[in-house]
Design a protein around this motif. Structure first.
Motif, short mmCIF file in Angstrom:
data_model
loop_
_atom_site.label_atom_id
_atom_site.label_comp_id
_atom_site.label_asym_id
_atom_site.label_seq_id
_atom_site.Cartn_x
_atom_site.Cartn_y
_atom_site.Cartn_z
N ALA A 84 -9.91 -4.99 -2.64
CA ALA A 84 -10.76 -4.01 -2.46
C ALA A 84 -10.20 -3.22 -1.19
O ALA A 84 -10.16 -2.09 -0.94
CB ALA A 84 -12.06 -4.58 -1.96
N LEU A 89 -17.68 -1.22 -5.42
CA LEU A 89 -17.07 -2.57 -5.53
C LEU A 89 -17.79 -3.56 -5.73
O LEU A 89 -17.53 -4.52 -5.97
CB LEU A 89 -15.94 -2.54 -4.80
N SER A 93 0.90 -1.14 -0.05
CA SER A 93 -0.03 -0.05 0.17
C SER A 93 0.86 1.25 0.15
O SER A 93 0.54 2.18 -0.81
CB SER A 93 -0.97 -0.03 1.15
N TYR A 128 -6.64 -2.85 -0.61
CA TYR A 128 -5.67 -2.16 -1.33
C TYR A 128 -6.29 -0.93 -1.64
O TYR A 128 -5.55 0.20 -1.60
CB TYR A 128 -4.92 -2.68 -2.30
N ILE A 129 -7.31 -0.87 -2.41
CA ILE A 129 -7.85 0.54 -3.09
C ILE A 129 -8.47 1.42 -1.87
O ILE A 129 -8.17 2.69 -1.95
CB ILE A 129 -9.50 0.14 -3.92
N TYR A 176 -6.70 4.79 -1.40
CA TYR A 176 -7.50 5.92 -1.36
C TYR A 176 -7.46 6.90 -0.14
O TYR A 176 -7.19 7.94 -0.08
CB TYR A 176 -8.89 5.59 -1.83
N TRP A 181 -16.96 3.12 -1.11
CA TRP A 181 -16.17 2.25 -1.81
C TRP A 181 -16.87 0.83 -1.93
O TRP A 181 -16.95 0.12 -2.80
CB TRP A 181 -14.94 2.09 -1.42
#
Length: 301
Positions: free
Chosen positions: A173, A145, A96, A175-176, A180, A141
């Motif tokens: 998900a 997702l 990350s 990691y996103i 973010y 999110w």
């Protein structure tokens, strides 16, 4: 009378010493004392009581009995689940941080090279999502997702996929969500470093025939090393103990130390084992925290 006044002035602390002492008092009250309390619980035994652990110090018959239980740490060393949680947390924090660096460095570089009157606007856009509640942004999110979310709907609508892609409840998900949420912590230290660079160095390199790519890798990138380290530590350290994002966006296979801590504290009510987990996590993070303070000190010179 004048002699008494002079002696009182000598005894009174100077203003700068009082101001400098405030952060140390803050760290003592809100970090050192809680850590000592948690460390004490980690050497206790679990008990069906409130609080759910046995006291370490007992006074009876004019004798002070001290009971130190090392079983919690031995239990952690023998159970592979906890080792896996630590390894997964460090791995996820590392990747990350790397993703935040790869995305955040070009952003910080572009902001630092933008005209002075526009830099504040670009920084505001970077910080703007942080003005919204952290939980609301993570829940957003989840909506994007999930199988019936906006991303899958858009991909199916334009014919790229025929059925929804499994994105929610996966490491992808997580990691996103992490990148973010923590990207501003990478961009801001990098920008603070890049904006102070002396452009005359780049002009001198250009006069000597160096192309922009060479000037960047030979001048800009080495000079921004302290900013890279500071931003990386600001991302890596909190992500290791992250709980909310893995819990909401990750699946059952996403085992991180933050989730294990929550389960031990609130589901199993095993405070001694949970405290031992927290103490080991702090010990692991001492190295990056020390590096962060070292490079922060160099950056402030």
């Amino acid at each position: 009378m004048k002699g008494l006044t002079a002696r009182l002035k000598e005894k009174l602390p100077k203003g700068k010493h009082s101001i400098i002492s405030l952060p140390y008092v803050w760290l003592l009250v809100f970090f050192v004392l809680p850590f000592i309390f948690v460390a004490k619980i980690s050497f206790s035994e679990a008990d069906l009581a409130i609080p759910p652990y046995m006291p370490m110090f007992e006074w009876s018959d004019n004798l002070l009995n001290i009971k130190i239980n090392l079983g919690n740490y031995l239990w952690l060393a023998e159970d592979p689940l906890y080792w896996e949680a630590y390894a997964n947390s460090i791995k996820m924090a590392f990747w990350s941080t790397l993703l935040c660096l790869l995305i955040g460095y070009p952003m910080a570089y572009a902001i630092a090279k933008a005209p002075k009157e526009k830099q504040a606007v670009w920084l505001l856009l970077v910080l703007l999502p942080s003005w919204t509640s952290f939980l609301i942004r993570v829940y957003a999110w989840m909506g994007l997702l999930k199988d019936s979310g906006l991303i899958n709907g858009a991909l199916m609508g334009i014919g790229i996929i025929d059925e929804p892609i499994q994105m929610i409840n996966t490491n992808f998900a997580v990691y996103i969500g992490v990148v973010y949420s923590y990207l501003p912590f990478m961009v801001l230290p990098l920008y603070a470093n890049l904006v102070k660079h002396d452009n005359s160095l780049l002009e001198a390199a250009s006069d000597l025939g160096a192309i922009k790519a060479v000037s960047f890798f030979r001048i800009t990138l080495p000079l921004s090393f302290n900013g890279i380290v500071a931003g990386s530590m600001l991302v890596f350290i909190p992500v290791v103990g992250e709980y909310v994002i893995p819990e909401l966006l990750g699946g059952s296979d996403t085992i991180m130390i933050g989730k294990i801590l929550w389960q031990e504290f609130f589901n199993n009510r095993d405070w001694p084992v949970a405290s031992a987990l927290a103490v080991i996590m702090i010990m692991i993070l001492i190295i990056p925290i020390s590096l962060f303070h070292h490079f922060q000190h160099k950056e402030s010179r």
